[in-house]
Structures are given as C-alpha cells and as structure tokens.
Motif scaffolding. Structure first.
Motif, PDB file in Angstrom:
ATOM      1  N   ASN A 191       0.817  -1.213   0.000  1.00 41.00           N
ATOM      2  CA  ASN A 191       0.000   0.000   0.000  1.00 41.00           C
ATOM      3  C   ASN A 191       0.853   1.267   0.000  1.00 41.00           C
ATOM      4  O   ASN A 191       0.468   2.290   0.554  1.00 41.00           O
ATOM      5  N   PHE A 192       1.995   1.206  -0.673  1.00 37.91           N
ATOM      6  CA  PHE A 192       2.793   2.403  -0.884  1.00 37.91           C
ATOM      7  C   PHE A 192       1.988   3.424  -1.684  1.00 37.91           C
ATOM      8  O   PHE A 192       1.278   3.080  -2.626  1.00 37.91           O
ATOM      9  N   GLY A 193       2.111   4.696  -1.298  1.00 38.76           N
ATOM     10  CA  GLY A 193       1.425   5.754  -2.037  1.00 38.76           C
ATOM     11  C   GLY A 193       2.385   6.666  -2.763  1.00 38.76           C
ATOM     12  O   GLY A 193       2.336   6.805  -3.990  1.00 38.76           O
ATOM     13  N   ILE A 194       3.298   7.287  -2.016  1.00 41.91           N
ATOM     14  CA  ILE A 194       4.257   8.208  -2.600  1.00 41.91           C
ATOM     15  C   ILE A 194       5.355   8.429  -1.562  1.00 41.91           C
ATOM     16  O   ILE A 194       5.158   8.167  -0.368  1.00 41.91           O
ATOM     17  N   GLN A 195       6.521   8.886  -2.020  1.00 40.75           N
ATOM     18  CA  GLN A 195       7.640   9.167  -1.127  1.00 40.75           C
ATOM     19  C   GLN A 195       8.115  10.598  -1.339  1.00 40.75           C
ATOM     20  O   GLN A 195       8.382  11.005  -2.465  1.00 40.75           O
ATOM     21  N   GLU A 196       8.207  11.353  -0.253  1.00 41.02           N
ATOM     22  CA  GLU A 196       8.789  12.691  -0.346  1.00 41.02           C
ATOM     23  C   GLU A 196      10.282  12.581  -0.651  1.00 41.02           C
ATOM     24  O   GLU A 196      10.974  11.705  -0.119  1.00 41.02           O
ATOM     25  N   TYR A 197      10.787  13.473  -1.502  1.00 36.32           N
ATOM     26  CA  TYR A 197      12.210  13.458  -1.836  1.00 36.32           C
ATOM     27  C   TYR A 197      12.740  14.882  -1.926  1.00 36.32           C
ATOM     28  O   TYR A 197      12.337  15.649  -2.793  1.00 36.32           O
ATOM     29  N   MET A 198      13.620  15.219  -1.011  1.00 32.31           N
ATOM     30  CA  MET A 198      14.374  16.470  -1.078  1.00 32.31           C
ATOM     31  C   MET A 198      15.839  16.098  -1.238  1.00 32.31           C
ATOM     32  O   MET A 198      16.396  15.396  -0.389  1.00 32.31           O
ATOM     33  N   ARG A 199      16.433  16.542  -2.310  1.00 36.51           N
ATOM     34  CA  ARG A 199      17.813  16.152  -2.575  1.00 36.51           C
ATOM     35  C   ARG A 199      18.752  16.732  -1.523  1.00 36.51           C
ATOM     36  O   ARG A 199      18.536  17.809  -0.978  1.00 36.51           O
ATOM     37  N   HIS A 200      19.812  15.973  -1.239  1.00 35.65           N
ATOM     38  CA  HIS A 200      20.841  16.427  -0.318  1.00 35.65           C
ATOM     39  C   HIS A 200      21.918  17.205  -1.067  1.00 35.65           C
ATOM     40  O   HIS A 200      22.026  17.126  -2.289  1.00 35.65           O
ATOM     41  N   THR A 201      22.720  17.926  -0.309  1.00 33.90           N
ATOM     42  CA  THR A 201      23.826  18.669  -0.905  1.00 33.90           C
ATOM     43  C   THR A 201      24.925  17.706  -1.346  1.00 33.90           C
ATOM     44  O   THR A 201      24.976  16.545  -0.918  1.00 33.90           O
ATOM     45  N   ALA A 202      25.829  18.203  -2.177  1.00 36.15           N
ATOM     46  CA  ALA A 202      26.961  17.389  -2.623  1.00 36.15           C
ATOM     47  C   ALA A 202      27.814  16.953  -1.438  1.00 36.15           C
ATOM     48  O   ALA A 202      28.350  15.829  -1.416  1.00 36.15           O
ATOM     49  N   GLU A 203      27.950  17.819  -0.427  1.00 37.10           N
ATOM     50  CA  GLU A 203      28.733  17.471   0.758  1.00 37.10           C
ATOM     51  C   GLU A 203      28.108  16.290   1.495  1.00 37.10           C
ATOM     52  O   GLU A 203      28.801  15.368   1.938  1.00 37.10           O
ATOM     53  N   THR A 204      26.772  16.322   1.648  1.00 36.45           N
ATOM     54  CA  THR A 204      26.081  15.209   2.312  1.00 36.45           C
ATOM     55  C   THR A 204      26.239  13.917   1.525  1.00 36.45           C
ATOM     56  O   THR A 204      26.532  12.856   2.089  1.00 36.45           O
ATOM     57  N   ASP A 205      26.052  13.991   0.216  1.00 31.55           N
ATOM     58  CA  ASP A 205      26.162  12.788  -0.612  1.00 31.55           C
ATOM     59  C   ASP A 205      27.564  12.191  -0.550  1.00 31.55           C
ATOM     60  O   ASP A 205      27.735  10.968  -0.630  1.00 31.55           O
ATOM     61  N   ALA A 206      28.584  13.040  -0.406  1.00 28.40           N
ATOM     62  CA  ALA A 206      29.955  12.526  -0.321  1.00 28.40           C
ATOM     63  C   ALA A 206      30.194  11.794   1.002  1.00 28.40           C
ATOM     64  O   ALA A 206      30.890  10.771   1.039  1.00 28.40           O
ATOM     65  N   VAL A 207      29.607  12.295   2.079  1.00 27.75           N
ATOM     66  CA  VAL A 207      29.762  11.641   3.379  1.00 27.75           C
ATOM     67  C   VAL A 207      28.986  10.332   3.426  1.00 27.75           C
ATOM     68  O   VAL A 207      29.405   9.378   4.093  1.00 27.75           O
ATOM     69  N   PHE A 208      27.871  10.267   2.695  1.00 30.07           N
ATOM     70  CA  PHE A 208      27.015   9.073   2.698  1.00 30.07           C
ATOM     71  C   PHE A 208      26.909   8.501   1.282  1.00 30.07           C
ATOM     72  O   PHE A 208      25.878   8.682   0.607  1.00 30.07           O
ATOM     73  N   PRO A 209      27.925   7.812   0.788  1.00 31.73           N
ATOM     74  CA  PRO A 209      27.814   7.208  -0.553  1.00 31.73           C
ATOM     75  C   PRO A 209      26.673   6.194  -0.578  1.00 31.73           C
ATOM     76  O   PRO A 209      26.490   5.415   0.361  1.00 31.73           O
ATOM     77  N   HIS A 210      25.892   6.215  -1.679  1.00 28.07           N
ATOM     78  CA  HIS A 210      24.691   5.390  -1.700  1.00 28.07           C
ATOM     79  C   HIS A 210      24.405   4.866  -3.106  1.00 28.07           C
ATOM     80  O   HIS A 210      24.895   5.404  -4.095  1.00 28.07           O
TER      81      HIS A 210
END
Length: 403
Positions: A335-354
C-alpha cells in the motif's frame, strides 16, 4: 551468527546536522542507521551512547525483532521521538547487516519488489505564485510526476516551505530558534490562487500536493480543502495538529480533498485511530522517527486494512541512510502511495555514498547488498556539529502558533 561487538555514533554536519549509528559484528560485518532528530540531535546521540549501545554488545545481530522489542519494552519508558529515533537507528543497522550477510538488498528480505520504483514528489517553492510555478515547471521538465507547491504569503516576511534556494531547503537555520510571523486569513486567500495557476501551467497529468504544517483549525482546514477541490489536490498535508484526532473527523465532513498526516508520529499508537476510522488517506510516519523498518511495516500493515496508503516524510532531516531504508520499505510494501524526496547537498552525498537513484519521477534503492548506503567516517569528522534549531511561529498579535 554475527555477534555485535561494538557500535559507533557519529555526529556530523555536511551542510546540516546528522547523527549516524554504525553497528559492528565479530565477523567484520557492519550496518548503518540514521538517528537524526532535527534540532534535538544530541539528545538521541546521548540516548544511544549512554543507554542503548551498552545493551547491544554480545547480542545476535540477526534477532532484529527481539532486539526491537527489547529496546522498546525493556526501557519501560516507551515511545517518544528520542526513544523511537534511537530504536530506528539500531533497526536500520540490523537490517543492513542481515542484507549483507544474506548477500541481498534489504527489499528482497522484505518480500521483494511489488513495483518498479517508488514515485516521489519534489518541492516547488517561491516567494510569489509566479516563482513557484516557474520552479514547478522545472521539476516537471526533470520528469517528476508529483510536485509539492508552497509560495510566499503576501504581507508575511517568511513562509514555511519557501527557501532562498529552490532545491536545498533547510528550515533549521539558527543557533537559537528564529521567530516567524503568520496570518491564517492571508494564507487562505493565496493557496487557491496558487493551485489554479498551477493547473493552468502544468496541466492535469501531474499530482499537486500542499503542506499546511499544522497551522489551521479543523474548520479552516475544511474550508481550504473545499476551495482546492476543483484542482484535484493529491493531498493536503498536516492540515491541523493531530493530538486531537477527532479534529480530522470534522475536516472530513467538509471536504473530499485527501488528507495526509504523521511525519511527527513516533508509533502505531499515534495513528491507530486515524487509520481505523478512515480519517486520513495517507500516513506519513517515517522510518527514522517511527522505530525503523520493523515498526513502519507494522504501521503500513494496519493502514492497508483500511485502504490508507503510505506517504513517508523525506525531507533533508533524513540522512541518505534513512532515505535508502525508506526506499527499500516503499519498494516492498503493497500500500505504498508516494515518497517525499528532497535532494541532499553534494557534501552530504559525499559523506554518505549510496546506491539509490532517481529516474522518470521514481526512485529505486538499487541492488547493492543491505541498505546500499554507508558513512565515510573520516570525511564526516571534518564537519563539526553546531546547534541549528527549527523556527517558532507567532500570529500578528504575538500569540505563539504552530510552526
């Protein structure tokens, strides 16, 4: 079976504050969990370090449900945002470990994918209606099928959801809470005009969402819902504070606009009556503040009985660790409906590779084993925590109001 031998807590600020738990097992397997509670980060870090981590050492990391119950029931003092965020961090880390040991992404352990990806919505905001529409058109051009609309309120110096940067919005902006001004009457005049302009500019093939942020009385929320009905909103979020859950019954009597609530909920008990009485259409409880994947699945299962769908919170106060967990959950829950998505900064993405990614209006957690996300602890150490509080709100006469 992997035994827990250590757990490390990292508090870092690559653009904003995050708290991350890394659980380490005797075979070298590690798992990560998000423990971020916006504006109260150090409370969770202390709860984990002083009270939770000592209780984990020596335990079988595969016994996820047992450890969840142990941390919930064993503390005696149940629920609350600090406790449930700490439990969520442990829970995410243990699912990450189990996936790595099994050699599978977490969504496969949850029963496998029931959709090709998780539909997400982006945030279009601006100081005026025209600015917001311009931002929404950009999101539509990027492939988003759902867009949240927020615009400035005439006469107000600042408005919730409206940032200086169209893509990176962080409301926790000061070492002590800043104070904003609010006028419900002015707000209620501008939102219908915003939706009218959006439908004219974007057409009818994109979902339009709006966040009230708990600022209306039930009858005011019913009036807003009725005014927006001609523009078919996907949902009206947090229309009124949910402590008095019968308030949503009054809103239901006055509008057919779908209602979403729950980003500040911490357990199934916060939303039980709303779901069972079908007073909402979407439950927004999040993986990091509502006890992790284990407990969020329980909430979703209850909601499914009443045709209530998920619409989990996904602002930047969720680190990429929690975003990954939310996507594994969303890909597997019926029963998934939708997921909120706010992109992270480049600094955050570098600390948390995904491993997760966005394409054609949807996100997918990827097929890396476990959650598919990690923390670069050396890089994280270069970003020092500093206090950052959410604002408070006052009416024009000075009365403190819901922010």
């Amino acid at each position: 079976m992997p035994k827990i031998v250590d757990a490390r807590i990292t508090v870092t600020r690559p653009g904003r504050n995050f708290v991350t738990l890394k659980v380490i097992c005797d075979d070298g397997t590690t798992g990560v969990g998000d423990a971020t509670l916006n504006g109260r980060e150090l409370a969770v870090a202390s709860y984990l370090g002083d009270h939770v981590v000592p209780c984990l050492i020596g335990r079988d990391a595969h016994r996820i449900e047992d450890i969840w119950q142990y941390l919930y029931k064993g503390a005696y003092w149940r629920r609350g945002p600090v406790t449930m965020t700490a439990i969520a961090a442990v829970d995410m880390a243990l699912w990450d470990i189990k996936g790595k040991v099994a050699g599978l992404p977490v969504y496969q352990l949850l029963g496998g994918a029931v959709r090709e990806g998780c539909t997400v919505y982006g945030h279009a905001n601006g100081t005026s209606i025209n600015d917001t529409i311009a931002a929404a058109l950009e999101y539509q051009a990027q492939g988003y099928k759902a867009i949240r609309l927020q615009c400035g309120v005439p006469g107000m110096a600042s408005t919730y959801g409206v940032s200086k940067d169209r893509y990176f919005y962080e409301p926790a902006d000061a070492a002590l809470p800043s104070e904003n001004m609010w006028s419900t009457a002015r707000y209620l005049r501008v939102v219908p005009d915003l939706f009218k302009a959006a439908r004219e500019a974007l057409g009818w093939d994109v979902h339009l969402l709006h966040d009230v942020h708990h600022r209306l009385t039930p009858i005011e929320a019913g009036r807003l819902g009725r005014d927006l009905e001609p523009y078919r909103p996907f949902w009206i979020e947090d229309a009124t504070p949910a402590e008095n859950q019968d308030a949503f019954r009054l809103i239901r009597q006055h509008t057919t606009a779908p209602l979403a609530v729950g980003e500040i909920f911490n357990s199934i008990w916060d939303c039980k009556d709303l779901i069972e009485n079908q007073l909402i259409d979407y439950i927004r409880a999040t993986v990091v503040h509502a006890g992790g994947i284990t407990h969020l699945r329980r909430i979703a299962a209850l909601a499914d009985l009443y045709q209530v769908r998920t619409g989990c919170h996904g602002a930047t106060d969720l680190s990429p660790v929690a975003m990954a967990a939310a996507l594994h959950f969303g890909l597997s829950v019926p029963n998934f409906g939708i997921q909120e998505y706010m992109r992270h900064t480049a600094e955050t993405d570098a600390v948390f590779p995904h491993a997760y990614g966005f394409a054609d209006g949807m996100m997918h957690p990827g097929d890396a084993v476990g959650l598919g996300v990690d923390i670069d602890e050396d890089l994280a150490a270069q970003y020092t925590y500093r206090p950052a509080y959410l604002p408070v709100n006052r009416l024009e006469d000075g009365t403190l109001w819901s922010w």
